[in-house]
Design a protein around this motif. Structure first.
Motif, short mmCIF file in Angstrom:
data_model
loop_
_atom_site.label_atom_id
_atom_site.label_comp_id
_atom_site.label_asym_id
_atom_site.label_seq_id
_atom_site.Cartn_x
_atom_site.Cartn_y
_atom_site.Cartn_z
N LYS A 278 0.93 -1.10 0.20
CA LYS A 278 -0.15 -0.19 -0.15
C LYS A 278 1.07 1.22 -0.02
CE LYS A 278 -4.03 -1.81 2.50
NZ LYS A 278 -4.97 -1.75 3.89
N ALA A 279 1.75 1.44 0.81
CA ALA A 279 3.04 2.39 0.97
C ALA A 279 3.43 2.77 -0.53
CB ALA A 279 3.96 2.18 1.97
N ALA A 280 3.98 1.42 -1.07
CA ALA A 280 4.40 1.72 -2.41
C ALA A 280 3.47 2.21 -3.46
CB ALA A 280 5.05 0.42 -2.96
N LEU A 281 2.27 1.74 -3.45
CA LEU A 281 1.11 2.26 -4.34
C LEU A 281 0.86 3.57 -4.22
CD1 LEU A 281 -1.02 -0.74 -4.45
CD2 LEU A 281 0.21 0.01 -6.28
N GLU A 282 1.27 4.26 -2.93
CA GLU A 282 0.81 5.67 -2.53
C GLU A 282 2.26 6.48 -2.69
OE1 GLU A 282 -0.74 5.11 1.47
OE2 GLU A 282 -2.50 4.49 0.60
N SER B 60 9.42 3.26 -2.27
CA SER B 60 9.86 2.62 -3.65
C SER B 60 9.54 1.30 -3.60
CB SER B 60 11.35 2.95 -3.46
OG SER B 60 11.67 2.45 -4.76
N PRO B 61 9.12 1.10 -4.93
CA PRO B 61 8.86 -0.24 -5.17
C PRO B 61 10.21 -1.24 -4.99
CG PRO B 61 7.69 1.01 -6.59
CD PRO B 61 8.53 1.92 -5.71
N ASP B 62 11.17 -0.43 -5.18
CA ASP B 62 12.58 -1.20 -5.03
C ASP B 62 12.89 -1.77 -3.79
OD1 ASP B 62 13.11 -0.72 -8.02
OD2 ASP B 62 14.02 1.12 -7.45
N GLU B 63 12.17 -1.20 -2.85
CA GLU B 63 12.46 -1.64 -1.29
C GLU B 63 11.45 -2.76 -1.00
OE1 GLU B 63 12.77 1.76 1.45
OE2 GLU B 63 12.80 2.88 -0.19
N GLN C 117 6.73 -7.36 -4.41
CA GLN C 117 6.81 -6.56 -5.97
C GLN C 117 5.77 -7.04 -7.03
OE1 GLN C 117 10.95 -6.47 -7.24
NE2 GLN C 117 11.36 -4.71 -5.74
N GLU C 118 5.59 -8.47 -6.82
CA GLU C 118 4.52 -9.04 -7.71
C GLU C 118 3.17 -8.50 -7.44
OE1 GLU C 118 4.87 -13.32 -7.64
OE2 GLU C 118 7.27 -13.17 -7.92
N VAL C 119 2.80 -8.52 -6.15
CA VAL C 119 1.62 -8.02 -5.83
C VAL C 119 1.37 -6.52 -6.26
CG1 VAL C 119 0.10 -7.54 -3.60
CG2 VAL C 119 1.60 -9.45 -3.79
N TRP C 120 2.36 -5.62 -5.93
CA TRP C 120 2.57 -4.26 -6.27
C TRP C 120 2.30 -4.08 -7.91
CZ3 TRP C 120 5.33 -1.67 -9.73
CH2 TRP C 120 5.41 -0.41 -9.63
N ALA C 121 3.04 -4.88 -8.53
CA ALA C 121 2.98 -4.62 -9.85
C ALA C 121 1.36 -5.32 -10.45
CB ALA C 121 4.00 -5.79 -10.64
N PHE D 291 -0.65 -2.21 -9.41
CA PHE D 291 -0.50 -1.16 -10.33
C PHE D 291 -0.99 -1.04 -11.65
CE2 PHE D 291 2.24 1.46 -13.04
CZ PHE D 291 2.27 2.76 -12.40
N PHE D 292 -0.83 -2.12 -12.17
CA PHE D 292 -1.22 -2.32 -13.62
C PHE D 292 -2.73 -2.29 -13.62
CE2 PHE D 292 3.17 -4.13 -14.55
CZ PHE D 292 3.49 -3.16 -15.16
N GLU D 293 -3.43 -3.07 -12.65
CA GLU D 293 -4.71 -2.95 -12.56
C GLU D 293 -5.46 -1.54 -12.35
OE1 GLU D 293 -7.84 -4.35 -9.07
OE2 GLU D 293 -6.73 -6.09 -9.76
N LYS D 294 -4.92 -0.74 -11.74
CA LYS D 294 -5.50 0.36 -11.26
C LYS D 294 -4.92 1.45 -12.39
CE LYS D 294 -4.78 0.24 -6.28
NZ LYS D 294 -6.13 0.60 -5.91
#
Length: 79
Positions: A16-20, A24-27, A33-37, A40-43
């Motif tokens: 959630k923090a990375a999406l906001e 950084s997604p790198d962290e 990262q898989e969940v974030w990606a 992210f692409f869905e949104k």
């Protein structure tokens, strides 16, 4: 997004923090990262009404850029 995240809407706090843009997604870990990606692409897959209006206004003003039939970068106002 993993099936469990879609079904449970259980998104890890770090994701959630990375999406906001608070982290950084790198962290993120590889799994995060898989969940974030996926999220992210869905949104970003669908333009909001505000984004549609923004791009429509740019097209009307001739501010868009793209490639011509020869692959050369051109502005819409150049045509």
């Amino acid at each position: 997004m993993t099936r469990e995240h879609k079904e449970n809407k259980d998104i890890p706090e770090r994701v959630k923090a990375a999406l906001e843009a608070k982290l950084s997604p790198d962290e993120l870990t590889e799994e995060e990262q898989e969940v974030w990606a996926d999220l992210f692409f869905e949104k970003t897959a669908t333009l909001t009404p505000e984004a549609k209006a923004f791009f429509a206004e740019r097209r009307l003003k001739g501010l868009g850029v793209g490639l011509d039939e020869n692959g050369k970068l051109v502005r819409r106002s150049d045509k």
